[in-house]
Design a protein around this motif. Structure first.
Motif, PDB file in Angstrom:
ATOM      1  N   LEU A  51       0.797  -1.226   0.000  1.00  0.00           N
ATOM      2  CA  LEU A  51       0.000   0.000   0.000  1.00  0.00           C
ATOM      3  C   LEU A  51       0.829   1.276   0.000  1.00  0.00           C
ATOM      4  N   GLY A  52       2.105   1.185   0.317  1.00  0.00           N
ATOM      5  CA  GLY A  52       2.969   2.353   0.217  1.00  0.00           C
ATOM      6  C   GLY A  52       3.339   2.986   1.546  1.00  0.00           C
ATOM      7  N   ALA A  53       4.223   3.974   1.446  1.00  0.00           N
ATOM      8  CA  ALA A  53       4.826   4.594   2.620  1.00  0.00           C
ATOM      9  C   ALA A  53       3.843   5.376   3.486  1.00  0.00           C
ATOM     10  N   GLY A  54       2.722   5.804   2.944  1.00  0.00           N
ATOM     11  CA  GLY A  54       1.766   6.612   3.704  1.00  0.00           C
ATOM     12  C   GLY A  54       0.798   5.797   4.532  1.00  0.00           C
ATOM     13  N   VAL A  55       1.117   4.540   4.790  1.00  0.00           N
ATOM     14  CA  VAL A  55       0.210   3.646   5.515  1.00  0.00           C
ATOM     15  C   VAL A  55       0.807   3.283   6.867  1.00  0.00           C
ATOM     16  N   ARG A  56      -0.050   3.263   7.880  1.00  0.00           N
ATOM     17  CA  ARG A  56       0.377   2.835   9.217  1.00  0.00           C
ATOM     18  C   ARG A  56      -0.517   1.688   9.668  1.00  0.00           C
ATOM     19  N   LEU A  57       0.106   0.693  10.261  1.00  0.00           N
ATOM     20  CA  LEU A  57      -0.658  -0.440  10.782  1.00  0.00           C
ATOM     21  C   LEU A  57      -1.418   0.001  12.026  1.00  0.00           C
ATOM     22  N   ARG A  58      -2.694  -0.334  12.092  1.00  0.00           N
ATOM     23  CA  ARG A  58      -3.501  -0.057  13.280  1.00  0.00           C
ATOM     24  C   ARG A  58      -3.773  -1.335  14.058  1.00  0.00           C
ATOM     25  N   LYS A  88      -5.839  -3.870   9.755  1.00  0.00           N
ATOM     26  CA  LYS A  88      -6.455  -2.552   9.655  1.00  0.00           C
ATOM     27  C   LYS A  88      -5.339  -1.537   9.513  1.00  0.00           C
ATOM     28  N   VAL A  89      -5.486  -0.635   8.542  1.00  0.00           N
ATOM     29  CA  VAL A  89      -4.481   0.388   8.286  1.00  0.00           C
ATOM     30  C   VAL A  89      -5.110   1.771   8.322  1.00  0.00           C
ATOM     31  N   ALA A  90      -4.273   2.762   8.621  1.00  0.00           N
ATOM     32  CA  ALA A  90      -4.664   4.170   8.518  1.00  0.00           C
ATOM     33  C   ALA A  90      -3.732   4.812   7.512  1.00  0.00           C
ATOM     34  N   PHE A  91      -4.259   5.763   6.771  1.00  0.00           N
ATOM     35  CA  PHE A  91      -3.468   6.436   5.759  1.00  0.00           C
ATOM     36  C   PHE A  91      -2.898   7.732   6.303  1.00  0.00           C
ATOM     37  N   GLU A  92      -1.702   8.083   5.846  1.00  0.00           N
ATOM     38  CA  GLU A  92      -1.047   9.318   6.269  1.00  0.00           C
ATOM     39  C   GLU A  92      -2.033  10.463   6.138  1.00  0.00           C
ATOM     40  N   GLY A  93      -1.992  11.371   7.041  1.00  0.00           N
ATOM     41  CA  GLY A  93      -2.975  12.452   7.054  1.00  0.00           C
ATOM     42  C   GLY A  93      -4.079  12.096   8.028  1.00  0.00           C
TER      43      GLY A  93
END
Length: 150
Positions: free
Chosen positions: A66-73, A124-129
């Motif tokens: 999904l790329g660098a702007g993704v954080r694992l939740r 579950k992921v959150a997107f940068e921003g």
């Protein structure tokens, strides 16, 4: 990104080094993850990958896809067929749902090897921003409660 979209598959060579290094890095010193003779004595044909290594590989798969702007939740997995040295695990993912307002998505993941599904689960992921907006809202809420300003 939309529900039903498939992530590209990722092949991971299951080497003896990967299994042992993953166990040591996660401080899992159970002999079945590094001692083939002990693993055989306990009924396994060889050493096998631990759940912490699998968890890390699932997280890596999703963030790489999904790329660098993704954080694992959240990563929720269940193990099935063991990952033994000499096999290949193929991870595949499907977008299960997307919440554009919250900036999150849930990905269903399956990792299969030569004897079956090694891992199944959801990430579950959150997107940068979205992550920064949520953090800012929490900080601003705390500041307004004590009379300060953000």
């Amino acid at each position: 990104m939309k529900a039903g979209e498939e992530l590209p598959p990722m092949e991971i060579a299951v080497t003896r080094t990967l299994i042992v290094a993953g166990a040591v890095a996660s401080r899992d010193y159970q002999d079945v993850h590094h001692d083939a003779e002990a693993a055989r004595e306990k009924g396994s044909p060889d050493i096998f990958m631990n759940i912490l290594t699998t968890n890390g590989l699932v997280g890596r798969y999703v963030t790489d896809s999904l790329g660098a702007g993704v954080r694992l939740r959240a990563v929720k997995i269940r193990l099935g067929a063991p990952n033994y040295p000499g096999d290949t695990m193929v991870l595949r993912g499907t977008v299960a749902e997307v919440d554009g307002a919250a900036g999150t998505a849930e990905i269903t993941v399956v990792g299969a090897n030569g004897i079956g599904n090694h891992v199944t689960g959801t990430v579950k992921v959150a997107f940068e921003g979205a992550f920064e907006d949520a953090s800012r809202a929490v900080f601003q809420g705390a500041a307004s409660q004590d009379g300060g300003s953000a």
